[in-house]
Design a protein around this motif. Sequence first.
Motif, mmCIF file in Angstrom:
data_model
loop_
_atom_site.group_PDB
_atom_site.id
_atom_site.type_symbol
_atom_site.label_atom_id
_atom_site.label_comp_id
_atom_site.label_asym_id
_atom_site.label_seq_id
_atom_site.Cartn_x
_atom_site.Cartn_y
_atom_site.Cartn_z
ATOM 1 N N LYS A 1 22.366 -27.479 134.480
ATOM 2 C CA LYS A 1 21.738 -26.332 135.147
ATOM 3 C C LYS A 1 20.386 -26.090 134.466
ATOM 4 N N GLN B 1 30.795 -35.289 136.164
ATOM 5 C CA GLN B 1 30.005 -34.137 136.606
ATOM 6 C C GLN B 1 29.134 -33.667 135.438
ATOM 7 N N GLU C 1 22.800 -35.792 145.339
ATOM 8 C CA GLU C 1 23.766 -35.677 146.444
ATOM 9 C C GLU C 1 24.444 -37.028 146.721
ATOM 10 N N GLY D 1 27.252 -37.605 144.401
ATOM 11 C CA GLY D 1 28.335 -36.621 144.314
ATOM 12 C C GLY D 1 28.063 -35.431 143.416
ATOM 13 N N ILE D 2 26.770 -35.091 143.224
ATOM 14 C CA ILE D 2 26.444 -33.927 142.387
ATOM 15 C C ILE D 2 25.715 -32.885 143.246
ATOM 16 N N ASP D 3 26.123 -31.637 143.152
ATOM 17 C CA ASP D 3 25.564 -30.561 143.962
ATOM 18 C C ASP D 3 24.121 -30.261 143.515
ATOM 19 N N SER D 4 23.153 -30.579 144.397
ATOM 20 C CA SER D 4 21.744 -30.456 143.997
ATOM 21 C C SER D 4 21.272 -28.997 144.002
ATOM 22 N N LYS D 5 22.106 -28.084 144.568
ATOM 23 C CA LYS D 5 21.708 -26.664 144.527
ATOM 24 C C LYS D 5 22.082 -26.063 143.184
ATOM 25 N N LYS D 6 23.100 -26.642 142.595
ATOM 26 C CA LYS D 6 23.598 -26.112 141.323
ATOM 27 C C LYS D 6 22.911 -26.787 140.119
ATOM 28 N N TYR D 7 22.619 -28.075 140.297
ATOM 29 C CA TYR D 7 22.139 -28.858 139.152
ATOM 30 C C TYR D 7 20.768 -29.486 139.382
ATOM 31 N N PRO E 1 16.618 -34.618 144.591
ATOM 32 C CA PRO E 1 17.886 -34.010 145.028
ATOM 33 C C PRO E 1 18.761 -34.991 145.824
#
Length: 331
Positions: free
Chosen positions: A206, A171, A282, A285-291, A278
């Motif tokens: 971020k 992550q 996704e 497995g990485i949250d595109s809203k956060k990162y 984005p």
Amino acid sequence: MAEVEALQAKSATEVEALRIKYLSKKGKITALMADFRNVSADQKREVGIKINELKNKAQERINSLRETLASTDTEDENIDITRTAYPIKLGTRHPITLVKNEIIDIFARLGFSLAEGPEVEDDWHVFSSMNFADDHPARDMQDTFFVESHPDIILRTHTSSVQARVMERQQPPIRVICPGRVYRNEAISARAHCFFHQVEGLYVDKDVSFTDLKQVLLLFAKEMFGEETKIRLRPSYFPFTEPSAEMDISCNICGGKGCSFCKHTGWVEILGCGMVHPNVLELNGIDSKKYKGYAFGLGVERITNLKYNVKDLRMFSENDVRFLKEFEAAN
Ligand code: PHE
């Protein structure tokens, strides 16, 4: 006694001759022992001790001569063991390795760590996880080497596959540099080859912005080609980045004035880059809203061409020692 102690020999044959001369049945010392009979009774003890000493000394000297000869192996009188050794010819690093190491070094100073992965990959890591549509032309047999019996197994066409492998197990924050050999089904010529080398970079965290990307690439260009180097970004397209750009540097051959190398434009293209799409975050497995993230990819041969003015790509894989030796000083 002194005679025996000073005995010298240059070869095993000479040592043997000395043994015969002094210690054999007809030898000098053996003869003395035979004479012992004639020594008067009151002198027997003293003379006896002397002869024995002499015999032991001779034996010792001959043994030690034999040992020194065996250990230095100077049987062949032509060998001079005191001569300075022949200079050993050292190999030189391949120009691609030199430049690759230099690129890694620059990014390592900015906090990027090294990530490597397999050259024989699966479709997922090279294409699907990188947001390539099912009908994207890069998947075409014309561009990619497939394993005929397993169409899912391919030779990687870029080291973005390594970035996918990093994201699936880690992550953010992620800051990696992925060097390696890549393969494309191209006809071999001075300007294209079926394999070449890439260094790709990925930064996910971020609040990562395009400005960060631009600043890192400007620093790279200055470190690689000199402080006076300028960069220029042109809009481009890659499935895995949005927005995407191609980066040019001011031609380092003419200093931007225009020459045949830069086709009189003053600029030469050196890499592709952009903000990680984005979908790619996704899919891995990485949250595109956060990162958010940026990525870039460059060809090592291209940078080497520019730095050392090598005109023909084929030189890099022909391994002509006359060419490789030219990089001796850079080692
Ligand atoms: N993967 C691209 C290529 O092989 C290079 C690239 C990497 C472009 C990352 C943009 C971002 O051409």
